[in-house]
Design an enzyme around this catalytic site. Structure first.
Site, mmCIF file in Angstrom:
data_model
loop_
_atom_site.group_PDB
_atom_site.id
_atom_site.type_symbol
_atom_site.label_atom_id
_atom_site.label_comp_id
_atom_site.label_asym_id
_atom_site.label_seq_id
_atom_site.Cartn_x
_atom_site.Cartn_y
_atom_site.Cartn_z
ATOM 1 N N HIS A 17 0.863 -1.192 0.000
ATOM 2 C CA HIS A 17 0.000 0.000 0.000
ATOM 3 C C HIS A 17 0.898 1.240 0.000
ATOM 4 O O HIS A 17 0.760 2.106 -0.845
ATOM 5 C CB HIS A 17 -0.926 -0.009 1.216
ATOM 6 C CG HIS A 17 -1.845 1.181 1.268
ATOM 7 N ND1 HIS A 17 -2.830 1.330 2.207
ATOM 8 C CD2 HIS A 17 -1.924 2.290 0.494
ATOM 9 C CE1 HIS A 17 -3.474 2.481 2.012
ATOM 10 N NE2 HIS A 17 -2.943 3.075 0.981
ATOM 11 N N GLU A 66 0.826 8.291 -3.400
ATOM 12 C CA GLU A 66 1.683 7.883 -2.285
ATOM 13 C C GLU A 66 2.893 8.804 -2.162
ATOM 14 O O GLU A 66 3.309 9.166 -1.065
ATOM 15 C CB GLU A 66 2.118 6.418 -2.442
ATOM 16 C CG GLU A 66 0.989 5.417 -2.248
ATOM 17 C CD GLU A 66 0.347 5.502 -0.857
ATOM 18 O OE1 GLU A 66 1.074 5.472 0.147
ATOM 19 O OE2 GLU A 66 -0.893 5.598 -0.780
ATOM 20 N N HIS A 70 2.987 10.973 1.091
ATOM 21 C CA HIS A 70 3.892 10.357 2.079
ATOM 22 C C HIS A 70 5.376 10.468 1.704
ATOM 23 O O HIS A 70 6.215 10.697 2.555
ATOM 24 C CB HIS A 70 3.533 8.881 2.271
ATOM 25 C CG HIS A 70 2.101 8.664 2.651
ATOM 26 N ND1 HIS A 70 1.590 9.056 3.874
ATOM 27 C CD2 HIS A 70 1.064 8.105 1.977
ATOM 28 C CE1 HIS A 70 0.300 8.751 3.935
ATOM 29 N NE2 HIS A 70 -0.043 8.183 2.797
#
Length: 201
Positions: A17, A66, A70
């Site tokens: 993920h 992502e 992040h």
């Protein structure tokens, strides 16, 4: 499970993920995702980190999300301070953890019968020496079993495995902002029977 998506041939193995810093103050939001920086990683990315929800060009939308959310924060660590390092290191940690193999060795495999969550937790803790965080889809109406959905491993800033129950403040694979359909993943209950499906319908 979303009628709107085009989830093609979902893989029958655990995929990535993301790699999420737990506590990052400095995120460079102007540092945009550039797929050409990870071209050497593409075959591994498509295999181990697939985007099964978006049929966008090259299916890079998930990776872009992502990185934007992040990766730009994780980049404060030297070992993750470029797109190639961030995605490459996540792939490396995935291979190191080798969750697919670990579960198989522990005799935990997709099945139509239920597992006890405590047995799954114990097997993982025995294998890794740390406690991961297991997330489930809660039982659907009229059903009694939760469905295993995501397993998070936590790391120190030195990228050594640590307990996910440990104090916050180290870099970690953190709380998911993931929604599957209208159902949200939450920490699995220790008491509910647990379904580990062989195929996502």
């Amino acid at each position: 499970q979303m009628s709107a998506n085009d989830c093609q041939d979902p893989p029958e193995y655990w995929t990535i993920h993301g790699l999420w810093p737990d506590k990052a103050e400095e995120c460079n939001r102007t540092w945009h995702f550039n797929v050409s920086e990870i071209k050497d990683l593409m075959s591994d990315m498509r295999h181990y980190w697939p985007d099964v929800l978006h049929s966008s060009l090259n299916r890079t939308q998930f990776w872009k999300h992502e990185w934007d959310k992040h990766g730009t924060c994780a980049a404060t660590l030297e070992v993750l301070n470029s797109q190639k390092k961030y995605f490459g290191k996540a792939l490396e940690l995935y291979q190191h953890v080798d969750l697919n193999n670990c579960l198989l060795k522990a005799g935990i495999k997709p099945s139509s019968s239920y597992y006890q969550m405590t047995a799954i937790k114990e097997a993982l803790t025995r294998f890794y020496g740390v406690t991961p965080k297991i997330q489930c889809l809660p039982p659907e109406e009229g059903e009694k079993a939760q469905t295993i959905g995501q397993i998070e491993f936590c790391f120190t800033k030195e990228l050594q495995l640590r307990n996910c129950t440990a104090l916050k403040g180290e870099s970690a694979l953190m709380e998911a902002d993931l929604k599957l359909g209208t159902e949200e993943l939450s920490v699995c209950s220790d008491t509910l029977p647990t379904y580990y499906p062989s195929q996502v319908q």
